[in-house]
Design a protein around this motif. Structure first.
Motif, PDB file in Angstrom:
ATOM      1  N   PRO A  22       0.844  -1.206   0.000  1.00  9.31           N
ATOM      2  CA  PRO A  22       0.000   0.000   0.000  1.00  9.31           C
ATOM      3  C   PRO A  22       0.875   1.251   0.000  1.00  9.31           C
ATOM      4  CG  PRO A  22      -0.604  -1.490   1.801  1.00  9.31           C
ATOM      5  CD  PRO A  22       0.647  -2.052   1.184  1.00  9.31           C
ATOM      6  N   LEU A  23       0.513   2.203  -0.811  1.00  8.53           N
ATOM      7  CA  LEU A  23       1.309   3.438  -0.888  1.00  8.53           C
ATOM      8  C   LEU A  23       1.258   4.194   0.436  1.00  8.53           C
ATOM      9  CD1 LEU A  23       2.772   5.783  -2.425  1.00  8.53           C
ATOM     10  CD2 LEU A  23       0.492   6.608  -3.069  1.00  8.53           C
ATOM     11  N   VAL A  24       2.458   4.540   0.936  1.00 12.39           N
ATOM     12  CA  VAL A  24       2.554   5.456   2.087  1.00 12.39           C
ATOM     13  C   VAL A  24       3.223   6.712   1.534  1.00 12.39           C
ATOM     14  CG1 VAL A  24       3.587   5.839   4.358  1.00 12.39           C
ATOM     15  CG2 VAL A  24       2.732   3.555   3.741  1.00 12.39           C
ATOM     16  N   TYR A  25       2.426   7.710   1.262  1.00 11.97           N
ATOM     17  CA  TYR A  25       2.945   8.880   0.545  1.00 11.97           C
ATOM     18  C   TYR A  25       3.397   9.952   1.533  1.00 11.97           C
ATOM     19  CZ  TYR A  25       3.601  12.510  -2.882  1.00 11.97           C
ATOM     20  OH  TYR A  25       4.162  13.488  -3.657  1.00 11.97           O
ATOM     21  N   LEU A  26       4.706  10.087   1.672  1.00 13.33           N
ATOM     22  CA  LEU A  26       5.270  11.062   2.611  1.00 13.33           C
ATOM     23  C   LEU A  26       6.183  12.046   1.884  1.00 13.33           C
ATOM     24  CD1 LEU A  26       6.130   8.628   5.566  1.00 13.33           C
ATOM     25  CD2 LEU A  26       4.097  10.055   5.282  1.00 13.33           C
ATOM     26  N   ASP A  27       5.774  12.398   0.665  1.00  9.88           N
ATOM     27  CA  ASP A  27       6.557  13.374  -0.109  1.00  9.88           C
ATOM     28  C   ASP A  27       5.689  14.578  -0.458  1.00  9.88           C
ATOM     29  OD1 ASP A  27       8.780  14.429  -1.317  1.00  9.88           O
ATOM     30  OD2 ASP A  27       8.560  13.297  -3.179  1.00  9.88           O
ATOM     31  N   ASN A  28       4.878  14.976   0.496  1.00  8.17           N
ATOM     32  CA  ASN A  28       3.937  16.076   0.257  1.00  8.17           C
ATOM     33  C   ASN A  28       4.626  17.424   0.086  1.00  8.17           C
ATOM     34  OD1 ASN A  28       1.223  14.677   0.634  1.00  8.17           O
ATOM     35  ND2 ASN A  28       2.409  13.973   2.389  1.00  8.17           N
ATOM     36  N   GLY A  29       5.830  17.544   0.646  1.00  5.04           N
ATOM     37  CA  GLY A  29       6.570  18.797   0.476  1.00  5.04           C
ATOM     38  C   GLY A  29       6.957  19.008  -0.979  1.00  5.04           C
ATOM     39  N   ALA A  30       7.153  17.911  -1.721  1.00  2.25           N
ATOM     40  CA  ALA A  30       7.494  18.035  -3.144  1.00  2.25           C
ATOM     41  C   ALA A  30       6.234  18.323  -3.948  1.00  2.25           C
ATOM     42  CB  ALA A  30       8.170  16.765  -3.636  1.00  2.25           C
ATOM     43  N   THR A  31       5.222  17.507  -3.738  1.00  4.02           N
ATOM     44  CA  THR A  31       3.908  17.800  -4.319  1.00  4.02           C
ATOM     45  C   THR A  31       2.870  17.005  -3.548  1.00  4.02           C
ATOM     46  OG1 THR A  31       2.735  18.189  -6.396  1.00  4.02           O
ATOM     47  CG2 THR A  31       3.691  16.011  -6.136  1.00  4.02           C
ATOM     48  N   ALA A  32       1.676  17.562  -3.445  1.00  2.00           N
ATOM     49  CA  ALA A  32       0.610  16.872  -2.707  1.00  2.00           C
ATOM     50  C   ALA A  32      -0.315  16.159  -3.692  1.00  2.00           C
ATOM     51  CB  ALA A  32      -0.183  17.882  -1.879  1.00  2.00           C
ATOM     52  N   GLN A  33      -0.996  15.150  -3.222  1.00  2.00           N
ATOM     53  CA  GLN A  33      -1.958  14.442  -4.072  1.00  2.00           C
ATOM     54  C   GLN A  33      -3.251  15.258  -4.206  1.00  2.00           C
ATOM     55  OE1 GLN A  33      -0.767  12.288  -5.797  1.00  2.00           O
ATOM     56  NE2 GLN A  33       1.044  11.585  -4.670  1.00  2.00           N
ATOM     57  N   LYS A  34      -4.076  14.857  -5.163  1.00  2.00           N
ATOM     58  CA  LYS A  34      -5.245  15.689  -5.491  1.00  2.00           C
ATOM     59  C   LYS A  34      -6.549  15.003  -5.079  1.00  2.00           C
ATOM     60  CE  LYS A  34      -1.792  17.371  -7.651  1.00  2.00           C
ATOM     61  NZ  LYS A  34      -0.884  18.179  -6.834  1.00  2.00           N
ATOM     62  N   PRO A  35      -7.452  15.744  -4.457  1.00  2.00           N
ATOM     63  CA  PRO A  35      -8.748  15.152  -4.122  1.00  2.00           C
ATOM     64  C   PRO A  35      -9.655  15.080  -5.360  1.00  2.00           C
ATOM     65  CG  PRO A  35      -8.686  17.446  -3.416  1.00  2.00           C
ATOM     66  CD  PRO A  35      -7.328  17.136  -4.001  1.00  2.00           C
ATOM     67  N   ASN A  36     -10.665  14.228  -5.282  1.00  2.38           N
ATOM     68  CA  ASN A  36     -11.598  14.060  -6.408  1.00  2.38           C
ATOM     69  C   ASN A  36     -12.159  15.388  -6.896  1.00  2.38           C
ATOM     70  OD1 ASN A  36     -11.643  11.302  -7.037  1.00  2.38           O
ATOM     71  ND2 ASN A  36     -12.727  10.890  -5.115  1.00  2.38           N
ATOM     72  N   VAL A  37     -12.414  16.304  -5.961  1.00  4.69           N
ATOM     73  CA  VAL A  37     -13.057  17.553  -6.376  1.00  4.69           C
ATOM     74  C   VAL A  37     -12.157  18.336  -7.339  1.00  4.69           C
ATOM     75  CG1 VAL A  37     -12.249  18.845  -4.333  1.00  4.69           C
ATOM     76  CG2 VAL A  37     -14.293  19.602  -5.529  1.00  4.69           C
ATOM     77  N   VAL A  38     -10.854  18.222  -7.172  1.00 10.20           N
ATOM     78  CA  VAL A  38      -9.931  18.896  -8.097  1.00 10.20           C
ATOM     79  C   VAL A  38      -9.873  18.127  -9.421  1.00 10.20           C
ATOM     80  CG1 VAL A  38      -7.491  19.508  -8.476  1.00 10.20           C
ATOM     81  CG2 VAL A  38      -8.574  19.977  -6.264  1.00 10.20           C
ATOM     82  N   ILE A  39      -9.739  16.793  -9.312  1.00  6.73           N
ATOM     83  CA  ILE A  39      -9.659  15.962 -10.519  1.00  6.73           C
ATOM     84  C   ILE A  39     -10.940  16.129 -11.349  1.00  6.73           C
ATOM     85  CG2 ILE A  39      -9.522  13.568 -11.333  1.00  6.73           C
ATOM     86  CD1 ILE A  39      -7.974  13.001  -8.637  1.00  6.73           C
ATOM     87  N   ASP A  40     -12.085  16.119 -10.661  1.00  4.90           N
ATOM     88  CA  ASP A  40     -13.373  16.230 -11.366  1.00  4.90           C
ATOM     89  C   ASP A  40     -13.539  17.603 -12.016  1.00  4.90           C
ATOM     90  OD1 ASP A  40     -13.860  13.702 -10.515  1.00  4.90           O
ATOM     91  OD2 ASP A  40     -15.279  14.252  -8.928  1.00  4.90           O
ATOM     92  N   THR A  41     -13.033  18.621 -11.336  1.00  5.67           N
ATOM     93  CA  THR A  41     -13.143  19.973 -11.899  1.00  5.67           C
ATOM     94  C   THR A  41     -12.351  20.068 -13.201  1.00  5.67           C
ATOM     95  OG1 THR A  41     -13.421  20.960  -9.723  1.00  5.67           O
ATOM     96  CG2 THR A  41     -12.645  22.426 -11.447  1.00  5.67           C
ATOM     97  N   PHE A 226      -0.483  22.220  -2.818  1.00  7.73           N
ATOM     98  CA  PHE A 226      -1.636  22.705  -2.087  1.00  7.73           C
ATOM     99  C   PHE A 226      -2.871  21.856  -2.430  1.00  7.73           C
ATOM    100  CE2 PHE A 226      -4.913  26.128  -1.928  1.00  7.73           C
ATOM    101  CZ  PHE A 226      -4.657  26.634  -0.678  1.00  7.73           C
ATOM    102  N   TYR A 227      -2.611  20.620  -2.877  1.00  7.71           N
ATOM    103  CA  TYR A 227      -3.673  19.689  -3.269  1.00  7.71           C
ATOM    104  C   TYR A 227      -4.381  20.143  -4.536  1.00  7.71           C
ATOM    105  CZ  TYR A 227      -2.631  18.445   1.526  1.00  7.71           C
ATOM    106  OH  TYR A 227      -1.962  18.112   2.673  1.00  7.71           O
ATOM    107  N   GLY A 228      -3.786  21.096  -5.245  1.00  5.60           N
ATOM    108  CA  GLY A 228      -4.352  21.578  -6.507  1.00  5.60           C
ATOM    109  C   GLY A 228      -3.510  21.110  -7.681  1.00  5.60           C
ATOM    110  N   PRO A 229      -3.802  21.637  -8.883  1.00 11.53           N
ATOM    111  CA  PRO A 229      -3.089  21.192 -10.081  1.00 11.53           C
ATOM    112  C   PRO A 229      -1.659  21.720 -10.164  1.00 11.53           C
ATOM    113  CG  PRO A 229      -5.158  22.345 -10.613  1.00 11.53           C
ATOM    114  CD  PRO A 229      -4.880  22.594  -9.168  1.00 11.53           C
ATOM    115  N   THR A 230      -0.874  21.095 -11.031  1.00  7.53           N
ATOM    116  CA  THR A 230       0.468  21.608 -11.329  1.00  7.53           C
ATOM    117  C   THR A 230       0.359  22.747 -12.349  1.00  7.53           C
ATOM    118  OG1 THR A 230       0.593  19.832 -12.914  1.00  7.53           O
ATOM    119  CG2 THR A 230       1.878  19.564 -10.937  1.00  7.53           C
ATOM    120  N   GLY A 231       1.419  23.529 -12.445  1.00 16.38           N
ATOM    121  CA  GLY A 231       1.468  24.582 -13.469  1.00 16.38           C
ATOM    122  C   GLY A 231       0.660  25.815 -13.124  1.00 16.38           C
ATOM    123  N   ILE A 232       0.250  25.922 -11.873  1.00 17.80           N
ATOM    124  CA  ILE A 232      -0.470  27.126 -11.448  1.00 17.80           C
ATOM    125  C   ILE A 232       0.056  27.549 -10.078  1.00 17.80           C
ATOM    126  CG2 ILE A 232      -2.387  25.853 -10.346  1.00 17.80           C
ATOM    127  CD1 ILE A 232      -2.806  29.128 -12.345  1.00 17.80           C
ATOM    128  N   GLY A 233       0.141  28.838  -9.893  1.00 19.01           N
ATOM    129  CA  GLY A 233       0.580  29.355  -8.598  1.00 19.01           C
ATOM    130  C   GLY A 233       0.100  30.773  -8.453  1.00 19.01           C
TER     131      GLY A 233
END
Ligand code: PLP
Length: 405
Positions: A22-41, A226-233
């Motif tokens: 099972p993935l244990v994702y502890l690299d959030n400082g590099a990039t965070a994963q995205k919730p469905n609401v972002v993916i769906d948007t 920030f749990y959002g997409p890449t290429g935006i800031g």
């Protein structure tokens, strides 16, 4: 309080496996994963609404433009800025800092002037200033650390003076996790009329940020951490600066009128948004903001502090492990080395157990040199990590030590 299992179910990638574990994702400082609401948007926009913004009279273009500008309004509310005129969408933190280094730098930094940075900066908040100083024959002054990961505040006092044109500092270190006393630094700088840029790439995601309370002149962050997409800031900047800074890039969307002889520029903030904006990214960022607001930044901060405390407790119980950055005010970042084991080896073996951590110089080579290391292992926690995952990291560390120690 946060319902972590419910939150985890919002992030599809968290139920995947790596190397059969099972993935244990502890690299959030590099990039965070995205919730469905972002993916769906993002999906919704690509499948049903895509059209270029600010330039069409047709329905899709107007709908996208409205959502893009709504995303800007969400940023205003989220960071408590004064108005949308202060919010420039960029490709990320790096792009935002380069914008300021180039535009502010070209206009206000002259030969013999000084820029104050710190030794704990990410390359993004170091190299653009170093390059500016080279270009202008100005001097880069670098504030050191004291003790276990704190900035030497007396050195700010020592460096600051008539020649200083800007102070730039991370609110939270991506290596040490230190939460710097940026309010104090800003007050000191303003007492000399010196503007301050705060690199918020690692802070905005862990705690509530308030531009009006902080009173910084510039603030930058990236959507993807920030749990959002890449290429935006985002570049937040006080209007008084954006008004007097020249455009950074030239082209479509940033102009008011163009003739063969001359060009006048668009009103703020569009003067700084040349070309087709990453409107899908910005709208996705707006969705991420909505998601985080729903959870509450105070709740996220409190929960991540629990994870950090557990990590520190387990680190204290682990022989042969050195933690870098032990200051009291820390965000959820644990950087370390294991005695006699190369950081890459630690990272690679943890990966085989499904545990994702960052290894290497962490884009902060001046800090690595200062600390006398070539690299570190970094576990960085996000709002969806669990205490079991922190424990899994330390079980993994024990195995690494058994194999290579
Ligand atoms: N500043 C800090 C403190 C960071 O941690 C990072 C990325 O890790 C950056 C700046 C650069 O962010 P980006 O690569 O999204 O532009």
């Amino acid at each position: 309080m946060l319902d972590i299992q419910k939150i985890r179910s919002d992030f599809p990638i968290l139920s995947t496996t790596v190397c059969g574990k099972p993935l244990v994702y502890l690299d959030n400082g590099a990039t965070a994963q995205k919730p469905n609401v972002v993916i769906d948007t993002i999906n919704r926009l690509h499948t049903r609404q895509n059209a270029n913004i600010h330039r069409g009279v047709h329905y899709l273009s107007e709908a996208c433009t409205e959502e893009y500008e709504n995303a800007r309004r969400s940023v205003v509310t989220f960071i408590n800025a004064n108005s949308t005129r202060e919010i420039v969408f960029t490709a990320g933190t790096t792009a935002a800092i380069n914008l300021v280094a180039s535009s502010f730098g070209d206009e206000f930094v002259q030969e013999g002037n000084e820029i104050i940075v710190t030794i704990m900066e990410h390359h993004s908040n170091f190299v653009p200033w170093q390059a500016l100083c080279r270009r202008k024959n100005a001097r880069l002054r670098v504030v050191d650390l004291t003790g276990d990961g704190d900035l030497d505040l007396e050195q700010f006092q020592e460096f600051i003076g008539e020649k200083t044109r800007l102070i730039t500092v991370a609110q939270t270190s991506n290596v040490l996790g230190t939460v710097n006393p940026v309010s104090d630094i800003i007050k000191l700088a303003h007492s000399y009329n010196i503007p301050v840029l705060v690199d918020g790439a690692q802070s905005v995601v862990h705690s509530k940020i308030d531009m009006q309370a902080l009173d910084c002149d510039f603030f930058t962050f990236s959507g993807h951490k920030f749990y959002g997409p890449t290429g935006i800031g985002v570049l937040y900047a006080k209007e008084k600066w954006l008004d007097v800074m020249p455009p950074y890039q030239y082209g479509g969307d940033m102009v008011a009128t163009v003739t063969v002889e001359d060009t006048t520029f668009a009103d703020l903030p569009l003067k700084f948004e040349a070309g087709t904006a990453n409107y899908i990214g910005a709208i996705g960022l707006g969705a991420a903001i909505g998601y985080l607001e729903g959870l509450g930044m105070e709740n996220i901060q409190q929960y991540e502090q629990e994870l950090l405390q557990l990590a520190h407790k387990l680190a204290d119980e682990t022989a042969g492990m050195t933690v870098y950055g032990r200051t009291k005010r820390k965000a959820g970042i644990l950087s370390f080395l294991l005695d006699g084991i190369h950081h890459y080896d630690t990272g690679m073996i943890l990966d085989k157990m499904g545990i994702a951590v960052r290894t290497g110089h962490l884009c902060a080579e001046p800090l690595m040199t200062y600390m006398g290391v070539t690299g570190l292992v970094r576990a960085s926690f996000g709002l969806y990590n669990t205490k079991e995952e922190v424990q899994a990291l330390f079980d993994g560390i024990k195995k690494v030590q058994q194999m290579l120690g």
